[in-house]
Write an enzyme that holds these catalytic residues in place. Structure first.
Site, mmCIF file in Angstrom:
data_model
loop_
_atom_site.group_PDB
_atom_site.id
_atom_site.type_symbol
_atom_site.label_atom_id
_atom_site.label_comp_id
_atom_site.label_asym_id
_atom_site.label_seq_id
_atom_site.Cartn_x
_atom_site.Cartn_y
_atom_site.Cartn_z
ATOM 1 N N HIS A 149 -31.913 10.094 -0.388
ATOM 2 C CA HIS A 149 -32.966 10.219 -1.411
ATOM 3 C C HIS A 149 -32.585 11.318 -2.415
ATOM 4 O O HIS A 149 -32.681 11.125 -3.627
ATOM 5 C CB HIS A 149 -34.300 10.533 -0.719
ATOM 6 C CG HIS A 149 -35.464 10.721 -1.644
ATOM 7 N ND1 HIS A 149 -36.500 9.808 -1.743
ATOM 8 C CD2 HIS A 149 -35.757 11.716 -2.527
ATOM 9 C CE1 HIS A 149 -37.371 10.245 -2.654
ATOM 10 N NE2 HIS A 149 -36.949 11.403 -3.140
ATOM 11 N N GLU A 150 -32.118 12.467 -1.876
ATOM 12 C CA GLU A 150 -31.751 13.586 -2.761
ATOM 13 C C GLU A 150 -30.492 13.266 -3.568
ATOM 14 O O GLU A 150 -30.418 13.584 -4.759
ATOM 15 C CB GLU A 150 -31.560 14.885 -1.965
ATOM 16 C CG GLU A 150 -32.810 15.376 -1.241
ATOM 17 C CD GLU A 150 -34.076 15.342 -2.087
ATOM 18 O OE1 GLU A 150 -34.004 15.617 -3.293
ATOM 19 O OE2 GLU A 150 -35.135 15.013 -1.534
ATOM 20 N N HIS A 153 -31.374 11.354 -6.559
ATOM 21 C CA HIS A 153 -31.906 12.204 -7.632
ATOM 22 C C HIS A 153 -30.776 12.790 -8.484
ATOM 23 O O HIS A 153 -30.898 12.898 -9.701
ATOM 24 C CB HIS A 153 -32.691 13.389 -7.051
ATOM 25 C CG HIS A 153 -34.137 13.108 -6.791
ATOM 26 N ND1 HIS A 153 -35.017 12.716 -7.771
ATOM 27 C CD2 HIS A 153 -34.873 13.189 -5.659
ATOM 28 C CE1 HIS A 153 -36.228 12.567 -7.245
ATOM 29 N NE2 HIS A 153 -36.172 12.848 -5.958
HETATM 30 ZN ZN ZN Z 1 -37.633 12.759 -4.549
#
Ligand code: ZN
Length: 190
Positions: A149-150, A153
């Protein structure tokens, strides 16, 4: 220092992060501020984009989450996840090790919004640590989900991009409202 977390609709979230060539005192300070910000928001991960900085830098701390287990492997031996936290990832490279599985996700840039996202259950990670030293590990479960998830980003990719069409359709009113709110707030600042 607690920094404001950028919300959906802010163009900073769509920027690909620049690689960090040297971990300067400024980067160290940013890491400290990001941890303070993440803990105060009760998050388990935060990327530099979420505090408005387009850099290949993310932090993670999965301690305290007991209902979704994490696994860690260091040098091919299983290792203690809690002892490995908090985690700083600079210029991370992620390699999937298994097939995708669906699991629940949220994001500090999308308050109160959750959906199941499909991602590889375990991954191999190479990155620099907070001192700029290279390290690597393999992980599974929640930690693998948080890492991916990171890492998304850092490339300007958001969890809504990986949601099912149906989930995104369900969240559409909230997403549009949040986006409009963010844009209105940005206009005021100018
Ligand atoms: Zn996030």
């Amino acid at each position: 220092m607690i920094l404001p977390v950028v919300k959906y609709g802010n163009p900073a979230l769509r920027k690909k992060g620049a690689r960090i060539e040297m971990v300067t005192p400024e980067v160290q300070k940013l890491v400290d501020d990001m941890f303070e910000t993440m803990y105060s928001a009760r998050g388990i991960g935060l990327a530099a984009q979420q505090i408005g900085q387009a850099l290949q830098l993310a932090i993670i701390d999965v301690r305290g989450i007991t209902d979704r287990p994490s696994r860690l492997e260091l040098n091919h031996a299983s290792a203690d996840v809690d002892a490995f936290m908090p985690l700083v990832l600079i210029n991370p490279e992620i390699k999937p090790l298994t097939e995708p599985v669906a699991g629940p996700e949220g994001c500090l840039s999308f308050p109160e919004m959750y959906a199941d996202i499909s991602r590889p259950e375990s991954v191999e990670v190479r990155a620099l640590d907070r001192r700029g030293e290279p390290f690597h590990f393999s992980c599974g479960g929640l930690l693998a989900r948080a890492v991916q998830h990171e890492a998304d980003h850092l490339n300007g990719v958001l969890f809504i991009d990986r949601m099912s069409k149906a989930d995104k359709e369900d969240l559409k009113p909230e997403l549009e409202e949040l986006q409009a709110e963010t844009k209105a707030a940005l206009k005021k600042q100018r």
